[in-house]
Design an enzyme around this catalytic site. Structure first.
Site, PDB file in Angstrom:
ATOM      1  N   THR B 159       0.828  -1.211   0.000  1.00 25.75           N
ATOM      2  CA  THR B 159       0.000   0.000   0.000  1.00 25.75           C
ATOM      3  C   THR B 159       0.863   1.262   0.000  1.00 25.75           C
ATOM      4  O   THR B 159       1.870   1.334   0.693  1.00 25.75           O
ATOM      5  CB  THR B 159      -0.894   0.004   1.242  1.00 25.75           C
ATOM      6  N   GLU B 441      -7.153  -5.093   3.319  1.00 29.29           N
ATOM      7  CA  GLU B 441      -7.292  -6.293   2.478  1.00 29.29           C
ATOM      8  C   GLU B 441      -8.446  -6.128   1.502  1.00 29.29           C
ATOM      9  O   GLU B 441      -9.216  -7.063   1.280  1.00 29.29           O
ATOM     10  CB  GLU B 441      -7.506  -7.534   3.353  1.00 29.29           C
TER      11      GLU B 441
END
Lengths: 680, 680
Positions: B159, B441
């Site tokens: 990320t 997620e």
């Protein structure tokens, strides 16, 4: 209005970078179709109020005494320390600036503490007002000026470890001893220990303690007593007083919510608040004239909570909507740049109804405040007639607005994706500081059932032929109207594009659900259970009826507010918001509207379609609508919600200042990891 | 199973008090109609598994190295420190005890950290597995053993500040330089800074970095690279590596979620993970054989999240239901003692459906895990056929269960009234540690839309005459069935007391909502908008369809589980729970069931009535049903949820130990309040 925050300016200076306004957010503002400044005036209640609020905010924001490190970087003890420091400063500054109007004090205070609760909250909002309302003239003389000068720091100790909303259950005793003309206060059980009062743990040296009064062998119920807790010289707890902090909570880190165990603590007879009830020297008890006197305060506090529900949601929407205008993610059309996340229909569906709700609650809060002030005038003239209705309504509205606002804050937070979970978004703080309103000042389900009690009473009066007035007058019409199985058999006359028609529909829904709850009680009674069990066995239906009643009131008040607005641009955009609010409520409770036969299935499909159109219609005004709430960056304290939209640069800068980055290598490496590597 | 907690025993010793079991909660246990121990075995997956779990828990709980002060009393840096200490100990002890089975490691680990995330999470759950899956044999040799021995501590850096769920948007670059046979890694923009990876800030000395691979002037998309971050000797960041902690969050105080800015960081060619894709010495790129290889891991992680949703709700229900059995408040019948709050219908209505949900999600988690393991076998044999369906289903179920569980935790917390807000309840912790599953997620709305994409694709295939198999086979039947305006015109055959009939009803609801979403897209396309815009303009309907699909799957799996249960007592109580789950879902989404004509208005009234009966029916088994989850006090760490029900004594004791009570007078008194009093 927008002021460069401390953090920004110092970072910018050090790094010789000046960030321009983010072009995405600039474009959003250019697209707005109404005058933001004028809408701010409406939200504040007039141009003068906006001006004064901004003056007060500037006083605080420009004051070097009120600057501090980001509270998220401090330990709890440091946060409490910083709050006491600010509160002490605040008392001095309020006098210095000559601010004495209660609303202005509230504004100054919430600016100093950035909307957070603080150790002197209960001193200012409960201890002083209770003295004003319930102290005799002699008691005022003894206590008020010392309290005003913060020599006496007081709190209001009502809730006990084992007893909250149900006041009659409180166990603390105050037993009168005529021999010494003293009351002896005791916490007879572990459950009777006072628990939760703000400022009780460490800050206060006095408390107004609610206790069961015993005199001449009889208990006369709850009364209020002034109990000294700590030495005026040393601040050390007095003999028999066991006092302390109740420990860390979800939020409220600045407040020393406390416990208090009283072990044969003796106070003079005239430390009982004696404006109304009295105990004479020989122990004779004199009753107060009316029991409903406390209703007024409760209504006032609840109206404040409803306003806070509006504010908390307004802040959250400001953050989430501004961030959604500068955040780009994923793709709608392949090959094109990542769109602003506000362009996703699902994002609009999460945020715009909440934006509408923030406006709705702000207007409801304004209304309740006005009604409270009007009724207070009546009460002072001995007219209590409107009080029961307002009391009942305020209970339900408190529950209705705090539940939905709490959920809404979390929706806003999660609409910011992962970054909403960072403390730099400010959304976790808004949540944890607002959400206790659901359980304090009357637990919400109990509040809903209080409103239901009034609704059922009114319904029964209407059924018995009495003509109701006021907000429940719709119950006059309900009898004979309810045809619950008529979903698609009779034509409905609802116009889903007409707010007045929707208000009517919400009204009928409320009427029918009140009737349904009343019938459930009736059904239970036919099973030969007691009134009380019948009530409890219908509680789900009763809460549902209250909820529908409150929803009706909110839609009605939102619609009524539109009537006051002359500016065409503002009227237009607020009408869209109101329609969105009403239609989204219908979609969320579509079962109710179908079940009661108020809407048909095709109409419900139209509602869905219309909602999508309204989302698209609001899209260009979304940023302007949150700008109108006029929260300056210092009050929001959110990296994601910055006015200038420069989110990422400031997130990086904020992170670098955080405590774990004070050293490059954390000591735990040397203590645990390095030795471990040697062992393996 | 129940072990006296450290706190209790020391307090009891000091005060020479031994608390007996609370009589209310004892009575609850006596009233249970089934064998709790046997139900625990079912939840664990067998008597042997229960036994082994308890052995592991005992190992940790009795280990003096794993005792620490209440984490709520520590600062963030202290909490991180304590977590690193425990994690280091844990690695040693796992070897000492010879625990190497992944499930047992997970159990031991979550017991050590009491279910909290910790700094080595990503090392264990992402760094090591990624090496196993994607490293070439030579790379395994270089990296695996040092990583296993914690010489290399790794994390997984995917990320970025500006990019989350949409992986293709990641900006970090790895450019191959054939001259030196190195990759040069860069964070070209502020938005490309890696953000959020756990353990990145302070703990890790290596990271697997996901970056866009550039070689020979072309970009080949995302690939994984092993990047050394800190010196193996001093732990000081290497040149070009800007790394640190991202600052405080809503929760996850033990984890150093970090940032990473790469400035021309050079790594050798063979630090790119090369089991599948490769870059040769001259810079020639070699493609991987299949792109769907990562699906398996995602499915596995999502199945773990669904299990966690069950666990988080189970813990919350344990706390709220035990507390509701010992808390007395208000009155139902005047004059009688205050009832247990669990006797209020509204309290039952809040908690029992959540209890049913906790069971449902536990069973769904078990199912997903089984399917994952079965399919993994297939994949290893080259059979990918079931993967797309499972991948799509797991996305939706992850979103569906985490949303409802998060809301449910807060409902449990607020059902405990004010005390739920104290950190001693443990509920704030459960919430903040679980709620990020909604945004990590894969952000939940994106996940729902992923499932919707599969549903719409399947629907179109069915419409085109293809025969679908698997869980979406119901879409075969849907064509021609949908008569949305038929609410009360055609007879419905639903039996609201029959679970199989309700499963069928949920199935038809899903089918009709998928069709509705498909038609919405069709309608948009008729307005001549592009496929992509039509999709976005129907996104609300698509999420609704996914939600209905997931709801159907959960009800279906709950019903299927009942078939496996032989014990009559347990079968009976779980059947009641399953029925409650199904009927409450219908009540909450009554609009859907009416709108699609699956239920009539009178049936809906029956559902409401039946729900009330089920609540009353479950009441005597509520405490036993949470006991069966078998959380020992040390794992729950909740004063309100204690097995012995002695809430108030321990709340007082907990508060007295809290940091603000270390001194009688807080220093802020001397610093601010005393001087202020002198000035006023």
């Amino acid at each position: 209005m927008f002021l460069l925050s401390q953090a920004t300016s110092s970072f910018a200076r050090e790094n010789s970078i000046y960030f321009a306004m983010n072009p995405d957010i600039t474009r959003e503002r250019e697209n707005a179709t109404f005058n933001v400044e004028k809408l701010t005036h409406i939200l504040d209640g007039g141009i003068e109020k906006t001006k004064r609020r901004r003056e007060i905010e500037s006083l605080v924001i420009s004051d070097p005494d009120f600057q501090s490190e980001d509270l998220n970087f401090l330990s709890r003890s440091e946060r409490y320390d910083a709050a006491v420091k600010k509160s002490a400063q605040m008392i001095l500054k309020l006098r210095e600036h000559g601010i004495s109007d209660p609303e202005e004090i509230y504004c100054y205070k919430s600016c100093v503490h950035r909307g957070r609760s603080e150790p002197l909250d209960l001193h200012l909002a409960m201890f002083l007002p209770t003295l004003l309302n319930q102290a005799s003239p002699e008691q005022m003389e003894t206590f008020f000026i010392p309290a005003w000068n913060l020599e006496i720091i007081g709190t209001y100790a009502q809730t006990e470890m084992g007893h909250g909303t149900h006041l009659r259950g409180l166990e603390t005793t105050a037993t009168y001893d005529p021999a010494t003309q003293e009351f002896v206060l005791n916490s007879p059980t572990i459950t009777s220990i006072k628990w939760w009062p703000g400022g009780l743990g460490k800050t206060s040296n006095h408390a107004i303690v609610l206790a069961q009064l015993h005199t001449q062998g009889k208990c006369h119920g709850l009364h209020a007593f002034i109990v000294p807790l700590r030495s005026m010289n040393t601040h050390i707890p007095l003999p028999g007083v066991v006092v302390g902090d109740i420990g860390p909570k979800f939020g409220f880190d600045e407040v020393d919510n406390g416990y208090l165990k009283l072990e044969n603590v003796r106070i003079p007879r005239d430390y009982m608040l004696m404006k109304y009830a009295k105990v004479e020297a020989d122990g004779t008890y004199v009753k107060p004239p009316s029991a409903k006197l406390t209703y007024g305060t409760m209504v006032f506090i609840r109206s404040m909570i409803v306003r806070e529900a509006g504010r908390a949601l307004a802040k959250s929407c400001t953050i989430a909507i501004r961030y959604s205008s500068v955040r780009h993610q994923s793709e709608i059309r392949p090959g094109e740049p990542e769109p602003q996340i506000m362009d996703y229909q699902t994002q609009q569906y999460k945020l715009f109804p909440l934006l509408a709700t923030a406006y709705a609650y702000t207007f409801v809060g304004q209304y309740m405040n006005q009604v409270y002030h009007r009724i207070t005038g009546d009460i002072n003239q001995g007219d209590f007639s409107e009080l029961p209705e307002l009391h009942a309504l305020s209970a339900g509205l408190k529950a209705f607005t705090t539940w939905t606002a709490s959920e809404g804050i979390e929706v806003c937070r999660m609409a910011c994706g992962g970054h909403g979970y960072s403390r730099c978004s400010a959304l976790p703080d808004i949540y944890v500081n607002f959400v206790p309103t659901c359980t304090y000042e009357g637990e919400n389900t109990v509040m809903m059932l209080q409103t239901a009690r009034f609704l059922i009473k009114s319904y029964r009066q209407a059924s018995a032929g009495h003509q109701l007035s006021g907000i429940v007058s719709y119950l006059n019409e309900s009898e004979g109207r309810l045809q619950p199985q008529s979903v698609s058999t009779r034509p409905t006359v609802v116009n889903i594009n007409d707010l007045a028609s929707l208000v009517e529909t919400y009204k009928l829904r409320a009427a029918k659900l009140v009737e349904l709850a009343a019938k459930s009680i009736q059904l239970e009674l036919q099973k030969r259970v007691s009134q009380e069990d019948a009530w409890n066995n219908s509680a789900i239906d009763l809460v549902r009826a209250s909820d529908a009643h409150c929803h009706y009131v909110v839609v009605k008040l939102f619609a009524a507010k539109l009537g006051e607005i002359g500016d065409t641009g503002i009227h237009s955009v607020l009408s869209t918001l109101a329609l969105l609010y009403a239609l989204q409520g219908i979609q969320q409770h579509s079962g109710d509207f179908l079940q009661t036969g108020l809407l048909s299935v095709p109409q419900l499909s139209q509602v869905s379609q219309r909602l999508k159109e309204l989302l698209a219609q609001l899209r260009p005004n979304a940023v302007a609508l949150v700008d109108a709430f006029d929260y300056c960056d210092e009050m929001l304290n959110s990296v994601l919600g910055r006015y200038d939209g420069n989110v990422y640069e400031h997130m990086f800068e904020w992170a670098r200042r955080s405590p774990l980055n004070k050293t490059e290598v954390h000591e735990s490496y040397h203590k645990y990891l390095k030795p471990l590597q040697a062992k393996l």
